[in-house]
Motif scaffolding. Sequence first.
Motif, PDB file in Angstrom:
ATOM      1  N   PHE A  59       0.824  -1.214   0.000  1.00 17.52           N
ATOM      2  CA  PHE A  59       0.000   0.000   0.000  1.00 17.52           C
ATOM      3  C   PHE A  59       0.857   1.262   0.000  1.00 17.52           C
ATOM      4  CE2 PHE A  59      -2.525  -3.342   2.088  1.00 17.52           C
ATOM      5  CZ  PHE A  59      -3.534  -3.444   1.136  1.00 17.52           C
ATOM      6  N   GLU A  60       1.956   1.236   0.777  1.00 18.43           N
ATOM      7  CA  GLU A  60       2.818   2.424   0.839  1.00 18.43           C
ATOM      8  C   GLU A  60       3.488   2.713  -0.500  1.00 18.43           C
ATOM      9  OE1 GLU A  60       5.361   3.270   4.136  1.00 18.43           O
ATOM     10  OE2 GLU A  60       4.184   1.999   5.466  1.00 18.43           O
ATOM     11  N   ARG A  62       2.512   1.746  -3.494  1.00 17.06           N
ATOM     12  CA  ARG A  62       1.491   2.114  -4.474  1.00 17.06           C
ATOM     13  C   ARG A  62       1.077   3.577  -4.265  1.00 17.06           C
ATOM     14  NH1 ARG A  62      -0.265   0.754  -8.954  1.00 17.06           N
ATOM     15  NH2 ARG A  62       0.030  -1.447  -8.594  1.00 17.06           N
ATOM     16  N   LYS A  63       0.902   3.990  -3.010  1.00 14.05           N
ATOM     17  CA  LYS A  63       0.410   5.338  -2.711  1.00 14.05           C
ATOM     18  C   LYS A  63       1.491   6.407  -2.892  1.00 14.05           C
ATOM     19  CE  LYS A  63      -1.656   8.004   1.049  1.00 14.05           C
ATOM     20  NZ  LYS A  63      -2.070   7.992   2.448  1.00 14.05           N
ATOM     21  N   LYS A  64       2.713   6.130  -2.416  1.00 17.61           N
ATOM     22  CA  LYS A  64       3.745   7.168  -2.365  1.00 17.61           C
ATOM     23  C   LYS A  64       4.833   7.027  -3.423  1.00 17.61           C
ATOM     24  CE  LYS A  64       3.012   7.282   2.593  1.00 17.61           C
ATOM     25  NZ  LYS A  64       3.583   6.890   3.887  1.00 17.61           N
ATOM     26  N   GLU A  66       4.570   6.779  -6.707  1.00 17.97           N
ATOM     27  CA  GLU A  66       4.211   7.282  -8.032  1.00 17.97           C
ATOM     28  C   GLU A  66       4.285   6.172  -9.080  1.00 17.97           C
ATOM     29  OE1 GLU A  66       6.478  10.825  -8.820  1.00 17.97           O
ATOM     30  OE2 GLU A  66       5.694  11.827  -7.044  1.00 17.97           O
ATOM     31  N   ASP A  69      -0.333   3.717 -13.579  1.00 15.89           N
ATOM     32  CA  ASP A  69      -1.538   2.879 -13.605  1.00 15.89           C
ATOM     33  C   ASP A  69      -1.258   1.582 -14.351  1.00 15.89           C
ATOM     34  OD1 ASP A  69      -3.059   4.659 -12.161  1.00 15.89           O
ATOM     35  OD2 ASP A  69      -3.882   5.657 -13.933  1.00 15.89           O
ATOM     36  N   TYR A  73       3.113  -2.641  -7.877  1.00 14.33           N
ATOM     37  CA  TYR A  73       3.527  -1.698  -6.828  1.00 14.33           C
ATOM     38  C   TYR A  73       5.045  -1.580  -6.720  1.00 14.33           C
ATOM     39  CZ  TYR A  73       4.642  -5.634  -3.773  1.00 14.33           C
ATOM     40  OH  TYR A  73       5.199  -6.765  -3.227  1.00 14.33           O
ATOM     41  N   THR A  76       8.096   1.567  -8.703  1.00 16.78           N
ATOM     42  CA  THR A  76       8.005   2.956  -8.247  1.00 16.78           C
ATOM     43  C   THR A  76       8.864   3.849  -9.118  1.00 16.78           C
ATOM     44  OG1 THR A  76       9.822   2.631  -6.688  1.00 16.78           O
ATOM     45  CG2 THR A  76       7.606   2.261  -5.851  1.00 16.78           C
ATOM     46  N   VAL A  80      10.624   6.013  -1.847  1.00 17.13           N
ATOM     47  CA  VAL A  80       9.669   6.141  -0.743  1.00 17.13           C
ATOM     48  C   VAL A  80      10.482   6.027   0.544  1.00 17.13           C
ATOM     49  CG1 VAL A  80       7.641   5.160   0.394  1.00 17.13           C
ATOM     50  CG2 VAL A  80       7.801   5.152  -2.112  1.00 17.13           C
TER      51      VAL A  80
END
Length: 167
Positions: A59-60, A62-64, A66, A69, A73, A76, A80
Amino acid sequence: MSCKWMEFLPMALIGVLFIMQIAIGLYLLPEISQNQMVAYLGVGMYFVSGLVFGMLPVFELRKKGEVSDGDSYVHTTRVVDSGLYSIVRHPQYLTWMLWAIAGVLLFQHWAVLLIGIPIVPLTYLDMIREERENVRKFGEEYKRYMQRVPRANFLWGIVRSLRGGRS
């Protein structure tokens, strides 16, 4: 010139050893005289490390991180260095190490121990390989990150975090 497939050999071997550790532990379970408290510690270690160090990074990143789409994950496009990644650089690799130890605690048999022992150094070697890739991908930013955050020692990472990032 190195073979690309050789870079993934440690992780493949880790996976095989981990499966063997569990399979042999389950096979020998009826014969094992267990210390129940140690076995419960092993089960707890499986679940907690799997949730915290295994799933949270998904989750981290995927979220942070960038991530584009449709990409995994792990793809990146930025370093991060917050959340769990401010405490330990390789939480998912750490999970494999902790699971090897958890297997020994759960099954408490010498065969499970012997199979689990190589998982830790093989995982550590794969972390180093991953860091070389990340330095190539992110350059100086990742080198600075490596100086701030421990590779796998999450306890030291927590201490450093509580001290405000100072050594």
